[in-house]
Design an enzyme around this catalytic site. Structure first.
Site, PDB file in Angstrom:
ATOM      1  N   ASP A  89     -12.648  -7.324  -4.788  1.00 26.02           N
ATOM      2  CA  ASP A  89     -11.240  -7.336  -4.389  1.00 26.02           C
ATOM      3  C   ASP A  89     -10.757  -5.923  -4.080  1.00 26.02           C
ATOM      4  OD1 ASP A  89     -10.748  -8.590  -7.695  1.00 26.02           O
ATOM      5  OD2 ASP A  89     -11.050  -6.502  -7.111  1.00 26.02           O
ATOM      6  N   ASP A  91      -7.582  -3.461  -4.234  1.00 23.59           N
ATOM      7  CA  ASP A  91      -6.256  -3.217  -4.798  1.00 23.59           C
ATOM      8  C   ASP A  91      -5.634  -2.005  -4.133  1.00 23.59           C
ATOM      9  OD1 ASP A  91      -6.825  -5.284  -6.522  1.00 23.59           O
ATOM     10  OD2 ASP A  91      -7.454  -3.974  -8.153  1.00 23.59           O
ATOM     11  N   ASP A 168      -8.436   3.814 -16.744  1.00 25.92           N
ATOM     12  CA  ASP A 168      -9.386   3.980 -17.843  1.00 25.92           C
ATOM     13  C   ASP A 168     -10.464   5.041 -17.565  1.00 25.92           C
ATOM     14  OD1 ASP A 168     -10.430   2.216 -15.962  1.00 25.92           O
ATOM     15  OD2 ASP A 168     -10.860   0.604 -17.383  1.00 25.92           O
TER      16      ASP A 168
END
Ligand code: ATP
Ligand code: MG
Length: 475
Positions: A89, A91, A168
């Site tokens: 995907d 983003d 992260d």
């Protein structure tokens, strides 16, 4: 109302126009912590090509730019493209608010309560567009922290620098800019990707305490990408593993599916073992594997995961029920042996072992019933493969879970050759017509012993076969 709450309510933050496209390659920003420095990697120094980016993501990026907003491809997609992978995907991060994005794209909807995002929908593809956000404590009072450091709310908009440092891993914090096709790196992620290293942004222990699921993400992403976890990011994992019990069970379930059903199950499992996370997420399986001295159960589990990876590689469907039947099989066998040692009869012991293991596992991972019920069926059907009674054979062949249970029986051969005869029989049985099978069973099983459904085989014989087949030798 504090300023941050006003932003939360949807008032536009200051537009983030702090990244000159034609400025020096490196500028330093004093964004609240940590200080970040921007490195721009121009198009001729990286391999990301527009032809590898989803045309829909490109459409969104261009429309944002043409409307005066900043828009970047970000996160996993940039990371995967840099290592030559195919992102699943795409983003996008932007300085437009969700409401502004909604106004730009008729085919969009706003989602999320904790943090609002826009989904721009193109048929089956959804492009997620998120406003730059921060989760640093900027004194606005808009962030609450759990005592142990776990992050409960992180819903303030911010600058692109804030957005980068709240991610992260450094490899996940790279931004691809549509205006000049450069990659923007605020945290050293580009170098880390080249060095194939997963490195947490900021202090590793603090970042794991904020969100313990990051430990699982480190292992999953390292397994997927063939990266090493940076030593400083690896060190706290075994120590902090128990924090995973505080994570939401539904989220852990999702994360386990990603770990084991994305084509890198074997590497992920080995990573969990190596970094000491197995007892935190599959406690009973970890204990059963530790006490299984021959290693047969572990071999079977790994064989099953290899099969799962092969299916994913071939675009064949994989089922969470089968996966959990596999992951929890060592726990099931151990529970079964324990119950049988207490003198519980075979059938009752199987049922109770299945229920006990499921219930126990639900304490850490929310396994929905639509998966746990077929998982239990796969286990309970194992004891029926030893039967050669005609009606029972027919009934088992017609069982909706037959195929999964048979595949599971095949796997059990890896742990013990004791099932070879059953495998041979059922392999043959599936290829035979009803008459052929009846005839074969008639010969193999004289009428007076097996033929009638109600005339069960002699009790002693049945008990021995059932218990032998349901609980493989585990030592
Ligand atoms: P993949 O989609 O390949 O599994 P991903 O990195 O894209 O990996 P997502 O869950 O899609 O993972 O998250 C998208 C991005 O959001 C990440 O790349 C990262 O920048 C950020 N992110 C996701 N989870 C966290 C987290 N727990 N803490 C901080 N940032 C996160
Ligand atoms: Mg992703």
């Amino acid at each position: 109302m504090p300023a941050a709450n006003a932003r939360q309510a949807g008032t536009s933050p200051e537009p983030t126009r702090n990244i000159p496209t034609d400025g020096p390659a490196t500028i330093t920003s004093q964004a609240f912590p940590p200080a970040v420095s921007l490195r721009v990697i121009p198009r001729d120094q990286h391999n990301i090509s527009r032809k590898d980016i989803s045309p829909n993501a490109l459409r969104v990026l261009y429309r944002l730019r043409d409307s005066g907003f900043a828009g970047y491809l970000v996160g996993g997609a940039v990371r995967d493209l840099l290592v030559g992978g195919h992102p699943k995907d795409f983003d996008i991060a932007t300085d437009a608010t969700p409401e502004q994005v909604k106004a730009l794209f008729r085919n969009s909807r706003l989602i999320g309560r904790r943090f609002r995002l826009a989904h721009v929908v193109f048929g089956r593809e959804i492009i997620e567009v998120a406003t730059f956000r921060a989760n640093v404590d900027d004194g606005s009072g808009d962030r609450e922290q759990h005592e142990g450091g776990r992050l409960l709310r992180d819903n303030v908009y911010g600058t692109i620098e804030d957005d980068a440092v709240r991610r992260d891993f450094t490899a996940n914090a790279l931004y691809y800019a549509i205006e000049d096709f450069s990659v923007r790196d605020y945290v050293g992620g580009f170098e880390d990707v080249q060095a194939r290293s997963m490195k947490l942004i900021g202090d590793p222990e603090q970042r794991y305490r904020e969100d313990p699921v990051r430990m699982l993400r480190a292992i999953r992403l390292a397994a997927k990408l063939g990266f090493e976890i940076d030593p400083a990011s690896a060190e706290p994992i075994a120590r902090l593993a128990p924090l995973l019990s505080e994570a939401a069970p539904a989220r852990l379930f999702e994360e386990l599916l990603k770990l084991f059903l994305s084509g890198n199950a074997v590497a992920s499992f080995e990573g969990l073992e190596r970094f000491g996370l197995l007892p935190a997420i599959l406690p009973e399986t970890a204990a059963a594997l530790a006490s299984n001295r021959s290693g047969a159960l572990r071999s079977m589990l790994l064989e099953g995961l290899r099969g799962t990876d092969a299916r994913v590689a071939n675009d064949e469907p994989v089922s969470p029920a089968f996966l959990f039947a596999l992951l929890l099989w060592p726990a099931y066998c151990r529970a079964l042996i324990g119950l049988q040692a207490q003198g519980v009869n075979a059938e009752e012991a199987q049922r109770r072992a299945a229920d006990r293991v499921t219930l126990h596992q639900l304490g850490t991972v929310a396994l929905p019933r639509r998966f746990s019920l077929p998982m239990q069926e796969i286990w309970l059907l194992q004891s029926r493969f030893s039967s050669r009674q005609r009606k029972r054979v027919m009934r088992l062949l017609a069982h909706p879970r037959f195929r999964a249970a048979y595949d599971f029986l095949l796997l059990r051969l890896t742990a013990s050759s004791e099932h070879a005869e059953d495998v041979a029989f059922w392999r043959e049985a599936q290829t035979q017509s009803g008459e052929e099978l009846s005839a074969a069973l008639g010969v193999a099983a004289p009428r007076d012993v097996y033929a009638e459904d109600d005339a069960a085989p002699p009790k002693r014989r049945r008990r021995r076969r059932r218990s032998g087949s349901a609980a493989p030798a585990t030592e």
